[in-house]
Structures are given as C-alpha cells and as structure tokens.
Enzyme design. Structure first.
Site, short mmCIF file in Angstrom:
data_model
loop_
_atom_site.label_atom_id
_atom_site.label_comp_id
_atom_site.label_asym_id
_atom_site.label_seq_id
_atom_site.Cartn_x
_atom_site.Cartn_y
_atom_site.Cartn_z
CD GLU A 1 -1.02 -6.20 4.96
OE1 GLU A 1 -0.70 -6.45 3.78
OE2 GLU A 1 -1.16 -5.05 5.41
CG HIS B 1 -3.47 -3.53 3.19
ND1 HIS B 1 -2.38 -3.05 3.90
CD2 HIS B 1 -4.16 -2.45 2.81
CE1 HIS B 1 -2.43 -1.74 3.95
NE2 HIS B 1 -3.51 -1.34 3.29
CB CYS C 1 -0.98 -0.04 1.17
SG CYS C 1 -2.41 1.00 0.89
#
Ligand code: GLN
Length: 540
Positions: free
Chosen positions: A516, A514, A385
């Site tokens: 993650e 993102h 990001c």
C-alpha cells in the site's frame, strides 16, 4: 531556494497534508522541482512508537523511516520518494542540538532554545531541499497555529523570512464552519488564526479556505481585510468527493500562478492533464466495488479513525478507479466473529476481503476466522503483513491439522510457531529497544515464475517496503507446501518468505510487506489491481 510554509488554523484534520501535497503537484505541473517536508511537533524521534489510532497510519519510507501519514500523501501526489529527509520532529531537532553540544559543536557558546533550535530546523529543511535538488521546498508545520507545541517551527519561519523576505511564502490552511443553527459561513475563527500567526511575528500570504462549500465573494473580501492578504489570495477549498480533485480545484483558482508570482518565479509550462482525467474518471465511476477490511475495532471513543489505514484505502481507490469502479470500503470488526461465528456470513457480500497490518492479540482469532471463511468460500483475500502471518496460521491449523499453530507474537509457547521472531529481533526486545528496530524499509524479493503474483507484477524482481518483527518459520515450509500453499516470493537468497499464495482459489495472497505504500493514483499497485480484478471477475 524558495520556501513555501504551510500552517493550519482553527482545527486539525482539515486537510493540511493533502493541501501541501497538492501545492507540490501543481508547482510540478508548472515545471518546477519540489521537495516536501513534514515538521511534526512531537518529541518522538519518529512515528514508529506512536499509536495509529491516535496519530494515524505510520507511513514507511524507502529507507525505513517511520513517518507521519502525510508523507504518504506527498508520495501519492508528487511521486517523490520519501526518506528521513522528508520528516522532521521536535525530538530529532533537540537530539541533534544536544549531541552537537556534547561534542563541543558550539565551541563554548551557550546553547539556546532560540536561535539554536530554529536554526537546526532550517538546516534540516535546506539539507532535504538540496539533496532533492529542489527549486522550491514546501514545508508543512504540524498542529495548528496558536498552540504552544509548534512555536519553534513558526520561529524558524520568522527567522528565515527575516533573512530571505523574497523567498518565503506562508500559507494558512484554515477551516470556515457553517453552523447548522446559523446557516452561514463564519470567518471569525480564521481571523483569530491569522492573528495567532501575527502574534508569532508572521503574516499569512495565502489562506486556503477549507469548508463544506466554496467561499463567496463577500467573505473573501472580509478575510482579505481582516487577515491582511490580497483578495485573490483567499483560495476556495471546498469538501470534495475525491482528494485527487484538489490539485485541479486549486488550479481553477489560479493558485500556482499566484504562488509563483509571490516567489518571483515564472511558470515554465502547464501540464495537469493526467490529473484532470483522473478526477473525471473517479467522478464518472458507476458500478460499486465492495471491499471489506477486517481488523480490530478501529475507533477512538465514539469515533472511527479511518486514518489508521489511509494507504490501504487509497490503494483500493487507485485500483478501483483504474477499472472505473466506485469503491465502497467497509470496516469489519473482527471481534464480532469471535463472539459469534454466524456474523461471518456478512463477508459473503464483499468482492474482496483484506486483513491489513497490525500488532497484538485483540481480535486475532476473529481475523483468523474471517480468513478461513474467505479461503473456504473462495472470496478473494489479500493479507498485508499481519494479514499474511495470520493466513499462514489459519492454513497451518485448518488445512495442515497443526492444531495450536500460532505466531509467537501472541502465543510464545505454541507447539507450532509457524510465525516466529526474526533472530536479530530477540536482542532488541530483550533490551527494550523498540524505536526503529523492526525490519524496516525497502527490501528486494524474487518471485516464482508462473505464480499469481509474478503474473500480476509482470516481472520477477520486486522491491517493497517492510515493517515487522516476525516472519514465516522455515521449519514449516515443506509441510505447508505439501498441502497446497505456495511460497511465491522470497528474499533473493531464498531465506525469508515474503509472499504466500494458494492454488485452487481465485485470489488468495498474503504479503509480508506493505504494498500500500507504493500505490499511486495514476499507477495503482499491481497486487491491488489483481486483487480487485479477481473480485470483479469472480463475484457479481
Ligand atoms: N505484528 C507483526 C510483526 O511484527 C506484523 C506487523 C505488521 O503488520 N506491520 O511482524
């Protein structure tokens, strides 16, 4: 419907979220469909406006909910897909009750804190459970018992238990300190916590005994007598090297059997093999994998708060464990690189560098210097990001010669706004509409064939979660492309740049989303895996 409520005693951050998630996992392993719900006591409607250094990471769900980081643990442990169903705050509950009152929803009755607020909490819990077609819903209550802020959530448990005494189990996750000066595990703070529950009209059925070590028999007995629980229901929960051992540890104590018995349910199967294997693999990993995360100073006061980037850390761990490496993650303060360029040399020792998501100007020039260093020295780089946006700025400045290139988030007057505000965002910001107005949640993207990222994923259609206001400025695509930047992922209509990568570099990838949030312990995210692999292959 069966309900398991999880409350916390003595202090926060003892692992209530991970315990809740682990309970979810072990019940799934016995063949039950579960739903998990986090109740946050804040008046905030969601976590989007909370500072991560105070509250921890803002976790983004598929539908764009900006939630407490515990939803990340729920997803990682149980594979549920988190949405706004999984997150209840005091603010949402009051807002719903007040909205209903304004539309005559209470038909002339006076609306009262009790029972109307707890009833709304119960309504939401039931809705979340039904939508997930769950048989057991596990509800984590934020904060610790005995504080004022979560009292209405405890009242909701009391009211539900009155109605359905057979269907509710109450778990207290408590902390048992072993003070150095005494050298012995103390149960008294936990006894007080159990009493605080009593004062709220509740009785714990289980106590998860968080401590440095396992709880011994004499203390189990003591807790049973003083807290009024069966002896076998004081469950040992010692510190662990990896949180993924916890479901396995709970099962060693027979927790799922005991919970099911309490709820009058029969186990249907037993299947925790994959987790046992995972726990063994993490324990056995020998060779280190050194990853540096460059950010602004992450501390609060004298303490570092790793919680602000918990999903990034877990994603690295997932990828490392898949490759049987022992992850060593270091926080690098980007402001140090602003003071003195020579500090950049420390980056040499890492197998990979990450610049994670972020906001605001502090430490930005240092991050840009770190990215330049990783690019020039061919250290694997992964920008998440903000880390993608700043990699774009760095490339524009130092490779394309656009000297004052910047994101307009930091320099609105830059001659080269390579990252700029998305058009609809202008309106939000002008009206100060900050809550839940970013580009949020899952969006599809299309990957270029033969790109590094397409190879990593193994396919060219992806969906990832977003949380940003700014984006790549298409006026600069051609100029950056000419100098070797590849726009290997875009929105399906090609309008938004979602991924950048560089040729002639072992791994230089920036993503506007993102990744993650979607990594799992048993299924690491493909981009984290590719990043870690590149680190291992390229840097001994
Ligand atoms: N501050 C940037 C934006 O709003 C990046 C956000 C992020 O990293 N999550 O676009």
């Amino acid at each position: 419907m069966k309900y398991i409520f999880v409350t916390g005693g003595v202090m926060s951050s003892v692992g209530k979220g991970v315990s809740t998630a682990s309970i979810g996992r072990i019940l799934q392993s016995r063949g039950y469909r579960v739903q998990l719900v986090k109740c946050d006591m804040y008046v905030n409607i969601d976590a989007g406006t909370m500072r991560p250094t105070e509250h921890g990471e803002v976790f983004v769900g598929e539908d764009g909910i900006e939630a407490d980081q515990d939803l990340g643990n729920y997803e990682r442990f149980t594979d549920i897909t988190a949405t706004r169903d999984n997150y209840i705050t005091t603010g949402q509950v009051y807002q719903a009750v007040i909205d209903s009152e304004r539309s005559f929803g209470y038909e002339g009755e006076d609306v009262e804190v009790v029972p109307d607020i707890p009833n709304e909490i119960i309504r939401r819990v039931n809705l979340a459970a039904r939508r997930a077609r769950a048989e057991i819903v596990i509800i984590e209550i934020g904060g610790t018992v005995g504080e004022y802020q979560n009292i209405l959530f405890l009242e909701a448990i009391r009211m539900l238990k009155l109605k359905h005494p057979q269907d509710v189990a109450l778990v207290l996750v408590s902390y048992l300190p072993i003070p150095k000066s005494v050298g012995e595990m103390k149960t008294k703070p936990t006894q007080y916590a159990a009493r605080s529950l009593n004062a709220a009209g509740l009785q714990a059925d289980f106590i998860l005994c968080r401590a440095e070590r396992r709880i011994d028999e004499p203390r189990r007995k003591k807790l049973a007598i003083f807290c009024g629980i069966p002896e076998g229901n004081a469950i040992s929960a010692p510190d662990v090297e990896s949180i993924y051992e916890i479901p396995v540890n709970f099962e060693r104590e027979g927790l799922s059997d005991k919970l099911l018995k309490k709820l009058d349910l029969k186990p249907r199967q037993r299947d925790l093999k994959n987790w046992q294997k995972l726990a063994r693999r993490i324990k056995g990993a020998g060779e280190p994998l050194k990853i540096g995360i460059v950010g602004k100073y992450f501390g609060t006061g004298d303490f570092m708060l790793a919680d602000s980037y918990i999903s990034v850390i877990e994603s690295i761990r997932h990828a490392a464990s898949a490759l049987s490496r022992r992850p060593e993650i270091t926080w690098l303060n980007s402001e140090a690189y602003e003071k003195d360029r020579r500090a950049l040399k420390e980056l040499e020792q890492y197998q990979g560098i990450i610049v994670p998501g972020g906001f605001g100007s502090r430490g930005v020039e240092g991050k840009i210097r770190a990215i330049q260093y990783a690019r020039e020295k061919k250290i694997p780089y992964f920008g998440l990001c903000y880390g993608m946006q700043l990699a774009t700025v760095e490339f524009a400045r130092h490779v394309c010669g656009l000297k004052d290139a910047h994101t307009t988030e930091i320099n609105p007057k830059t001659k080269h706004p390579v990252i700029h505000l998305m058009p609809e965002q202008l309106k939000h910001l002008a009206r100060k509409l900050y809550g839940a107005t970013m580009r949020l949640g899952a969006y599809p993207a299309r990957l270029e064939k033969d790109s590094l990222v397409a190879k990593a994923y193994g396919f060219t259609r992806i969906s990832e979660r977003h949380r940003h206001r700014y984006e790549f400025n298409n006026d600069y695509r051609a100029r950056l492309e000419k100098k070797g930047m590849r726009f290997s992922g875009t929105s399906p209509d090609g309008q938004l740049v979602e991924i950048i990568e560089l040729k002639d570099h072992p791994f230089f990838v920036g993503v506007q989303f993102h990744p993650e949030f979607k990594s799992r312990p048993l299924v690491p995210h493909p981009l984290f895996l590719a990043f870690v692999k590149a680190g291992i292959a390229n840097r001994k």
